[in-house]
Design a protein around this motif. Sequence first.
Motif, short mmCIF file in Angstrom:
data_model
loop_
_atom_site.label_atom_id
_atom_site.label_comp_id
_atom_site.label_asym_id
_atom_site.label_seq_id
_atom_site.Cartn_x
_atom_site.Cartn_y
_atom_site.Cartn_z
N GLN A 32 30.43 48.42 144.78
CA GLN A 32 29.03 48.02 145.00
C GLN A 32 28.87 46.52 144.90
O GLN A 32 28.13 45.90 145.67
N GLU A 33 29.57 45.88 143.95
CA GLU A 33 29.48 44.42 143.81
C GLU A 33 30.13 43.71 144.99
O GLU A 33 29.64 42.67 145.44
N LYS A 34 31.20 44.29 145.51
CA LYS A 34 31.84 43.70 146.69
C LYS A 34 30.90 43.75 147.89
O LYS A 34 30.74 42.76 148.62
N VAL A 35 30.28 44.90 148.07
CA VAL A 35 29.33 45.04 149.19
C VAL A 35 28.15 44.09 148.99
O VAL A 35 27.65 43.49 149.94
N GLY A 36 27.72 43.93 147.74
CA GLY A 36 26.64 42.98 147.45
C GLY A 36 26.99 41.57 147.87
O GLY A 36 26.15 40.85 148.43
N GLN A 37 28.24 41.17 147.63
CA GLN A 37 28.67 39.83 148.02
C GLN A 37 28.69 39.65 149.53
O GLN A 37 28.52 38.54 150.04
N MET A 38 28.86 40.73 150.27
CA MET A 38 28.88 40.67 151.73
C MET A 38 27.49 40.67 152.33
O MET A 38 27.35 40.61 153.56
N VAL A 360 35.44 39.79 151.01
CA VAL A 360 34.96 39.26 149.73
C VAL A 360 35.82 38.08 149.28
O VAL A 360 35.31 37.08 148.75
N GLN A 361 37.12 38.16 149.50
CA GLN A 361 37.99 37.02 149.17
C GLN A 361 37.54 35.76 149.91
O GLN A 361 37.50 34.67 149.34
N ARG A 362 37.22 35.92 151.17
CA ARG A 362 36.80 34.77 151.99
C ARG A 362 35.49 34.18 151.48
O ARG A 362 35.32 32.96 151.42
N ILE A 363 34.55 35.06 151.10
CA ILE A 363 33.26 34.61 150.59
C ILE A 363 33.44 33.90 149.25
O ILE A 363 32.89 32.81 149.03
N LEU A 364 34.22 34.49 148.37
CA LEU A 364 34.46 33.87 147.05
C LEU A 364 35.20 32.55 147.20
O LEU A 364 34.93 31.59 146.46
N ARG A 365 36.13 32.49 148.14
CA ARG A 365 36.88 31.25 148.37
C ARG A 365 35.92 30.10 148.68
O ARG A 365 36.04 29.00 148.12
N VAL A 366 34.95 30.36 149.55
CA VAL A 366 33.98 29.32 149.90
C VAL A 366 33.12 28.96 148.69
O VAL A 366 32.80 27.79 148.46
N LYS A 367 32.77 29.94 147.90
CA LYS A 367 31.95 29.66 146.71
C LYS A 367 32.71 28.80 145.70
O LYS A 367 32.14 27.87 145.11
N PHE A 368 33.99 29.09 145.52
CA PHE A 368 34.77 28.26 144.59
C PHE A 368 35.01 26.86 145.17
O PHE A 368 34.88 25.85 144.47
N VAL A 369 35.36 26.80 146.47
CA VAL A 369 35.60 25.51 147.12
C VAL A 369 34.39 24.60 147.04
O VAL A 369 34.50 23.38 146.82
#
Length: 617
Positions: A32-38, A360-369
């Motif tokens: 559910q959290e992964k889908v939320g991030q998308m 989700v990896q791609r989204i988190l990558r941008v958030k960390f970057v």
Amino acid sequence: MGSAEDERCVYKDPNAAIEDRVNDLLSRMTLQEKVGQMTQIERRVATPSVLSGLSIGSVLSGGGSGPLGVAESASSEQALLSDWTDMVDGFQKAALESRLGIPLIYGIDAVHGNNNIYGATIFPHNIGLGATRDGELVRRIGVATALEVRASGIPYTFAPCVAVLKDPRWGRSYESYSEDTDIVKKMTAIVTGLQGQPPQGHPKGYPFVAGRNNVIACAKHFVGDGGTERGVNEGNTVTSYEDLERIHMAPYLDCISQGVCTVMASYSSWNGRRLHTDYFLLTEVLKNKLGFKGFVISDWEGLDRLSQPHGSNYRQSISLAVNAGIDMIMVPFRHEQFAEDLIALAESGEVPISRIDDAVQRILRVKFVSGLFEHPFSDRSLLQIVGCKSHRELAREAVRKSLVLLKNGKEPMKPFLPLDKNAKKILVAGSHADDLGYQCGGWTVAWHGSSGRITIGTTILDAIKEAVGGNTEVIYEQNPSPSTLASHDYTFAIVAVGEGPYAETLGDNAELAIPFNGTDVIKSVAERIPTLVVVVSGRPLVIEPHVLEKIDALVAAWLPGSEGTGITDVVFGDYDFEGQLPVSWFRTVEQLPMDHKANSYDPLFPLGFGLKCKKEA
């Protein structure tokens, strides 16, 4: 307990490698959290319980949507800049209260400056910037835009549009820099302006944001949106893969090489295949072949558009789009159904968990970057920079360099420009002479823009009055009466005509005639007074031969934005003309689409045309 747990949370360690942080956080997330991030939702449905409870990944403002609602006209109450920062920080606070404390990305269409914000610097639209041919100027505009966007608390802009314009009947023509791929490629320097300059050796395709004064950029709309048949918005681009790659895809390589963080899929189709569901182009080409490591985002209600014309249901649309390679979905209102359907698709295996994890990896990558984990809230020290003098001077410079001189004098040896600042009496006329909203065009405060004093800036009339000497009498009438025109003591007239503001499909136009009786106004003035015509438009418009003969000088000013003084800087001779046509100026719409490399090419003014106007010594 808390501190010991934090020590084990690699994702909370700013010194850890980004990929280690991404993988650590991903390993802790529920489906559910992964889908939320998308999920990206519109700010109007972004309640604290939704943001924290569903771990929503992103919020956006649709066109004209801000703290006080949705701007419908120039009479709408204007939100203060602090209202924006308060709103965005409030959303961020709610997101950080989710179980894992993942910050959200707030996105906005800052496509010619931070154009949703009242009082921001409004730069020329892209077609005008393409006329400058000046990649360094565009990079500096990116720097200024990033600062004004960050000042409103927002870390993400849906820009730049790197479409290659093949038919000016398209309602988004002004969002394109040029019909020429090489010019568009040069203008992608705005990505470095927005995001910052990646260091030497930065991995190709890996997203990059330099710091808190920079924003996440978005190259759009992948791919071929400027090449649709008859210029129909969201239409079908019919071309070979080789030509799609050579003409329309090439600018994306330049964006990716600059570390662009996101790419937006196009509403349009390629040979009948909807881009939002095209696995070959989104995954095999963009991600695998081109090596793009950021995230792919859908366009506004892109999945709704998939489900309507083909009779498929919403769940099938989600499956098609996510499996094709779209990582973040701009829902923007159906977040509950989207989450329910995508979870069901993942649990059934119709959308593999590996595809969810990749998104989700791609989204988190941008958030960390982008540093959102370390600095999730706005930097209020930037508040004073919005609409500041240096940014307005930069916009004024951009206007000067974007102007294209198409005609200067009825005889080759008798130039009409530059105009005399000490003229005794001048007439100013036309629908666009004193309308800041028309000057700025679409995507200004409201989605489609509007007329009037919709923001802070200088109209062409304001600029003329500022430029001329104190002894010059300036007569202004939008549509001059016969009695006004009967006066015989005008030194010259300036007539500003053009298009009203529009955006997207409502801008599609098969006729491209000058609206607001512009041609009649030109003729009525030019028959009696030596006349400069300034065309304010997002694309070339029809100029009849007998009209062109009557006028003494013709300038294409595109959609110059808030700084009308850039026009008078040039027409009164303080600076020379530098602009060159970024698109072919057709004779008749029957010639469209035009190919400047074809043997049959016969424009009124060709791609690259632009006269100089050297001042006398």
